[in-house]
Design an enzyme around this catalytic site. Structure first.
Site, short mmCIF file in Angstrom:
data_model
loop_
_atom_site.label_atom_id
_atom_site.label_comp_id
_atom_site.label_asym_id
_atom_site.label_seq_id
_atom_site.Cartn_x
_atom_site.Cartn_y
_atom_site.Cartn_z
CB THR A 1 -0.97 -0.05 1.19
OG1 THR A 1 -1.66 -1.29 1.14
CG2 THR A 1 -2.00 1.08 1.14
CG HIS A 2 4.15 1.29 0.62
ND1 HIS A 2 4.71 0.06 0.86
CD2 HIS A 2 3.65 1.70 1.81
CE1 HIS A 2 4.56 -0.24 2.14
NE2 HIS A 2 3.92 0.72 2.73
CG ASN A 3 -0.87 2.92 -4.08
OD1 ASN A 3 -1.18 2.63 -2.94
ND2 ASN A 3 -1.06 2.11 -5.09
#
Lengths: 241, 589
Positions: free
Chosen positions: B517-519
Site C-alpha cells: 500500500t505504497h502508491n
C-alpha cells in the site's frame, strides 16, 4: 437414480417431511418438561449437529458437502470437512453481506479484461457460487453421467484438478478461474477462520497447525518461546466473550 | 441544493497521519480548522479491543478497515493500449477509511529517505553519466534535502513511538544499526523490538555473507512510552495481528492515538465524519482556492465549506483524484509529455522465498508489525555499484514475520497437493517450520505510468473514476532479478530442509494479490511549476493557499516505505504554514 445407496438429498427430503418429529426428538424436552424446568432453572438450548442451510439449496448443499469432505477428508489430522463445519461456513458466507456483493464495485459495463485486472464478472460471490456449481455439475454429468456429489473419490479428484487448472469448459475463462478461486478461498476460510463463523469447529484447523487463536499477549513469549512450541489450547473469540 | 457554510481558516480533507498532524498543529496555532473524513469515527478501546479485533476473516480477508470500493474505486490497466477496467475488489493495495485512515492498519515501518532519493537524477547523472537514466524514466530531484528534513524526521519518530537502533549518529557508525543510513542527530527514543527466530536466523546468515543486518525501525512501541506531546503508548504485545488491524494495546504509532485526540481537545477544531469531499472550489481569477465541496454521507446533503487555506490530506490516490476532478493544474499526457497532474505514478516491487527448517518452531503468530531483520547493502549503500547491473534504485532484504495468520499464511513446499491428507500433512508441518525472506524494491517513475480520469466508469457521486496506468518496466525487472539471485544465495547458505526459491521471471503488475500500500506520485513536488504540482512546502504552484500533503508528492518511489518522509514533510509543511504563510499569505518560495 441408478445409485442403490440412500442418497443424501433423498434423505434430506425424507427428514424434511418428518421435520417436527425429528426436531423434538433431538431437542429431548417436551413442552411440559420445559414449563416445569422454568421454575428451577432455565431450559438449556437444544444442541443439534444437523446442517441447517440459509443459502444453499439441496443440490448446492450436496455439492458443497461432497467438496469439503473430499478436500478435507477425515484422517489423522482432522475430522472431515462437514464435521468441521466448512459447509456451514460457506453457506453463511454466501448468505451474508460478503456473499451478496459487499465491498464489490458492481457498475457496468462489464468486460473480460486480462487476469491482471482481477475480478470483472457482474456476479456477486453467491451468484458465482450458484452458477459455478451448476456448470461443474453439468461438466460432471457430461463426463461421468452423474453430478459431483455422486462421483467416486477418484472422479472427484479429477474434477477438482481440472477446476484448479482451468481445464473445464465453462464457456468463459473468467468464470472458470474465478469459480475455482472462490471455491478454494472459502474452503480455506472455513477451515481456518474463527469458529464464530461456523467452520473450524472445535478449532481443529488451528490445532492442526499449532495456531493459538485470538490470544496475543506475547510480550514475554517472544523471548521465552524462541524456537520452542507455545503450549496450551487455542482460544477463539467465543472463548473470550 | 448546496448549503454554503460559514468560512473557516483551514479545511482539511482526510484524517490519517497528514490530516491528523495538520489538524492538531494548525488548531493549536489558533487557526479555526474543519476536518472532513469520508469514513466513520472509530473508538480504539471499543473498535480495536480483544477479542473482536482478533478476527482474521473480518479484518484480513474481508478488509473491514479499508476503503469501500463499492462506492469509490479506480480503473486499472498495464499500458495505454489496454482498456482500463474497474478495480472491483481491493487487492494489490489497501487504502484505509475512517478516522486514522490507512495509519490505523499500517505496520509501522518508518524509514528516513535520504538524498539518494531527493537528488536522484543529479546523483545518477553525476556518477554514471547522463545516458545511464533511460529516456522514459521520468525521475527528478525533489527540491528538498535530507538536512532540511532531519529534525522533522526525528520529531515524527518521537511522536509515532518509533522503536529502532541508530546506525549513524552524527557521522559515527553505530554497532547494531544500519551503517548505510544518513547521519542522525540523536538515537531513537525507544529501543529496537525484541528479535524473533526468523530475525535471528536471517541476521546470522546475512552477517556470514558480509551484509549489514539491523532491526527495522517501526512505530511499534517496544516499551511503554510517553511521547513529547504527552501521549501515552502501551508496550507492543507482539500479538501477531498488526497489519490490517487496529492496535488493541495502543502500541502502534497512529494518528487516532497520537494527534487527532489532541486536535479534538482544541476548541478551534471540528471533525466531520461521513463527509466525502468531492471538489476543491476556486475563485474566478484563478489565484486562490476558496474551499471544498462535500457530501454528507448520513443525509446525502451537499455542502460547501469555504476556507482561507485548503489542505488535501487524503490517501495519495484520492488527493490526485481530487486535483483532477477540480481541474487544478494541467492533466498529464504521456504522448506529448505535457501537463503535470497524474504524472509519475509509482509503486513498489517485491520478491520472496520460503525456507523450511524441519523441527524449527518459528511461532509465526508472535511478532510485531516491524519484526524484520533487514539489510540495505543493495539499497542506500553508496558503494553498491549499479553500473554492471544496469538499474536505478535498490531494494531492502529482510527476514521476519508480520501478521502471518492461517487463512493467509499456510506455507507448503512447491509441488504439494492443494487439498487432501497430503496437503494437511505439509500444512501442519509448514506453519511452524517455515520462514520467509523478502525483498522490497523501488519503482522508478516512467513516462507511461500515470493517472488520468476514466471516461467510462463513475463513483457513487457520479464522478469519473481515476484511471491508473501502470506496469513494471525493464528497470524493475533487472532489479528484481538481482534481488532474486541474492535472496536465493542467502537461502542456500542457511541450509534449509526445503526451499521455495525466489523467481527471477517477469510478469505484469496484477491488481489481484496484495503487494504494497505504497502508491506514490501523481501530484509531485519539485523545483519548478514546469515539472511539478507543488513546491518543497507542498504548496501548489498555481493556488498558493492550496497544500497537497501525501505520498502523491513523491516524484518516484523508493524501496523504503513512504510514511517516514510523509510524517516529516507534514510537520515541515505545518511549520511553514504556522510560522510563515499565515503572516504573509503567498508563495513560500
Amino acid at each position: 437414480m441408478s445409485d442403490s445407496k440412500v442418497d443424501r438429498r433423498d434423505f434430506i427430503k425424507t427428514t424434511v417431511v418428518g421435520g417436527a418429529a425429528a426436531a423434538s426428538a433431538a431437542g429431548a424436552v417436551t413442552l411440559h418438561e420445559a414449563q416445569a424446568q422454568t421454575e428451577n432453572e432455565p431450559v438449556q438450548p437444544a444442541t443439534t449437529s444437523a446442517a441447517g442451510y440459509s443459502f444453499l439449496n439441496l443440490e448446492e448443499a450436496a455439492f458443497v458437502e461432497a467438496l469439503v469432505d473430499h478436500m478435507i477428508p477425515a484422517d489423522q489430522f482432522t475430522p472431515r470437512g462437514t464435521d468441521v463445519g466448512v459447509n456451514i461456513f460457506i453457506d453463511r458466507a454466501l448468505a451474508g453481506a460478503w456473499g451478496k456483493g459487499d465491498r464489490l464495485y458492481r457498475s457496468g459495463p462489464w468486460r473480460e479484461g486480462v487476469p491482471a485486472q482481477g475480478y470483472q464478472l457482474p456476479l456477486t460471490p453467491s451468484e458465482l457460487y450458484r452458477e459455478g456449481i451448476q456448470l461443474t455439475n453439468a461438466h460432471c454429468n457430461m463426463t461421468y453421467g452423474r453430478s459431483f456429489d455422486r462421483l467416486e473419490a477418484a472422479q472427484r479428484e479429477e474434477v477438482l484438478i481440472a477446476l484448479s487448472s482451468q481445464k473445464v469448459d465453462f464457456g468463459s475463462e473468467s468464470i472458470a478461474r474465478e469459480f475455482w478461486n472462490i471455491l478454494y478461498q472459502t474452503v480455506m476460510e472455513g477451515m481456518f477462520s474463527d469458529p464464530i463463523y461456523g467452520g473450524n469447529r472445535n478449532k481443529v484447523g488451528w490445532r492442526m497447525i499449532g495456531f493459538p487463536g485470538v490470544i496475543g499477549f506475547n510480550r514475554e513469549h517472544v523471548k521465552n518461546y524462541l524456537d520452542r512450541e507455545l503450549p496450551g489450547e487455542p482460544i477463539s473469540i467465543e472463548d473470550m466473550s | 441544493m448546496v448549503t454554503r457554510l460559514p468560512e473557516v481558516d483551514v479545511v482539511i480533507v482526510g484524517m490519517g497521519w497528514a490530516g491528523g498532524i495538520l489538524s492538531k498543529e494548525l488548531a493549536e496555532a489558533g487557526l479555526r480548522v474543519v476536518g472532513l473524513e469520508r469514513g466513520q469515527m472509530r473508538k480504539p478501546g471499543l473498535d480495536y479491543g480483544v477479542p473482536a479485533i482478533r478476527d482474521e476473516l473480518r479484518y484480513r480477508s474481508r478488509l473491514d478497515l479499508m476503503q469501500d470500493v463499492a462506492r469509490d474505486t479506480i480503473t486499472i490497466r498495464n499500458n495505454p493500449s489496454q482498456e482500463a477496467l474497474p478495480m472491483r475488489r481491493l487487492g494489490s493495495f489497501l487504502p484505509g477509511e475512517g478516522v486514522g485512515g490507512t495509519a490505523i492498519h499500517w505496520s509501522g515501518h518508518t524509514w528516513r529517505w535520504t538524498d539518494m532519493e531527493f537528488k536522484i537524477r543529479s546523483y545518477y547523472e553525476d556518477r554514471y553519466g547522463r545516458d545511464f537514466i533511460p529516456n522514459d524514466m521520468t525521475v527528478q530531484d525533489w527540491g528538498i534535502t535530507y538536512d532540511e528534513l532531519e529534525p522533522y524526521y526525528e520529531h515524527f519518530e518521537r511522536i509515532a513511538a518509533v522503536s529502532g537502533k541508530a546506525g549513524n549518529l552524527r557521522g559515527e557508525i553505530q554497532e547494531g544499526g544500519n551503517p548505510f543510513e544518513a547521519p542522525r542527530q540523536n538515537e531513537y527514543s525507544l529501543p529496537a523490538l525484541s528479535p524473533i527466530l526468523s530475525n535471528i536466523k536471517f541476521t546470522e546468515a546475512a552477517q556470514n555473507l558480509g551484509y549489514h543486518p539491523f532491526p527495522r525501525p517501526s512505530a511499534n512501541a517496544s516499551v511503554a512510552y510517553t511521547n513529547p506531546d504527552g501521549v501515552n503508548y502501551g508496550a507492543c504485545q507482539y500479538c501477531g495481528y498488526c497489519q490490517r488491524f487496529g492496535c488493541e494495546a495502543n502500541a502502534k504509532g497512529s494518528p487516532h492515538v497520537a494527534v487527532i485526540p489532541l486536535a479534538m481537545q482544541s476548541p478551534n477544531f471540528e471533525l466531520r465524519t461521513q463527509a466525502w469531499a468531492s471538489k476543491v472550489l476556486k475563485d474566478s481569477d484563478g489565484t486562490r482556492v476558496t474551499g471544498v465541496a462535500y457530501t454528507d454521507l448520513m443525509t446525502g446533503e451537499e455542502y460547501e465549506q469555504p476556507a482561507g487555506i485548503v489542505i488535501l490530506a487524503a490517501y495519495a490516490i484520492n488527493n490526485v483524484h481530487l486535483m483532477l476532478l477540480s481541474e487544478i493544474g494541467e492533466p498529464y499526457d504521456p504522448v506529448t509529455q505535457t501537463g503535470i497532474i497524474g504524472k509519475n505514478y509509482s509503486y513498489q516491487c517485491n520478491r520472496a522465498t520460503v525456507l523450511f527448517f524441519e523441527g524449527s518452531k518459528f511461532n509465526p503468530f508472535i511478532n510485531a508489525g516491524g519484526s524484520y531483520a533487514t539489510f540495505d547493502d543493495f539499497n542506500t549503500n553508496l558503494d553498491f555499484d549499479r553500473e554492471p547491473h544496469d538499474f536505478v534504485g535498490g531494494y531492502t532484504m529482510a527476514g521476519g514475520f508480520n501478521t502471518y495468520l492461517p487463512i493467509g499464511w499456510r506455507p507448503v513446499p512447491n509441488g504439494t497437493p492443494r487439498w487432501g491428507t497430503a496437503w494437511k500433512a505439509a500444512t501442519a508441518s509448514g506453519f511452524q517450520s517455515a520462514m520467509r525472506i523478502n525483498a522490497t524494491g523501488s519503482v522508478m517513475s516512467n513516462r507511461y505510468n500515470y493517472y488520468d480520469l476514466d471516461s467510462t466508469y463513475q463513483n457513487a457521486l457520479g464522478q469519473p473514476l481515476m484511471r491508473m496506468t501502470f506496469d513494471y518496466q525493464e528497470n524493475e525487472h533487472k532489479l528484481l532479478a538481482h534481488s532474486a539471485r541474492i535472496m536465493n544465495e542467502m537461502a542456500a547458505s542457511m541450509n534449509p530442509t526445503i526451499v521455495n526459491p525466489a523467481t527471477e521471471g517477469t510478469t505484469p503488475w496484477s491488481v489481484v494479490p496484495y503487494q504494497s500500500t505504497h502508491n506514490t506520485g501523481g501530484a509531485i513536488m519539485g523545483t519548478s511549476p514546469d515539472t511539478s504540482a507543488v513546491n518543497k512546502y507542498l504548496q501548489n504552484w498555481d493556488y498558493h493557499n492550496l497544500f497537497v500533503v501525501g505520498a502523491n508528492v513523491y516524484p518516484h518511489n523508493a524501496a523504503y516505505n513512504p510514511t517516514g518522509p510523509l510524517g516529516a514533510l507534514t510537520y515541515w509543511t505545518a511549520d511553514a504554514i504556522k510560522n510563515r504563510y499565515i503572516n504573509n499569505p503567498g508563495s513560500l518560495l
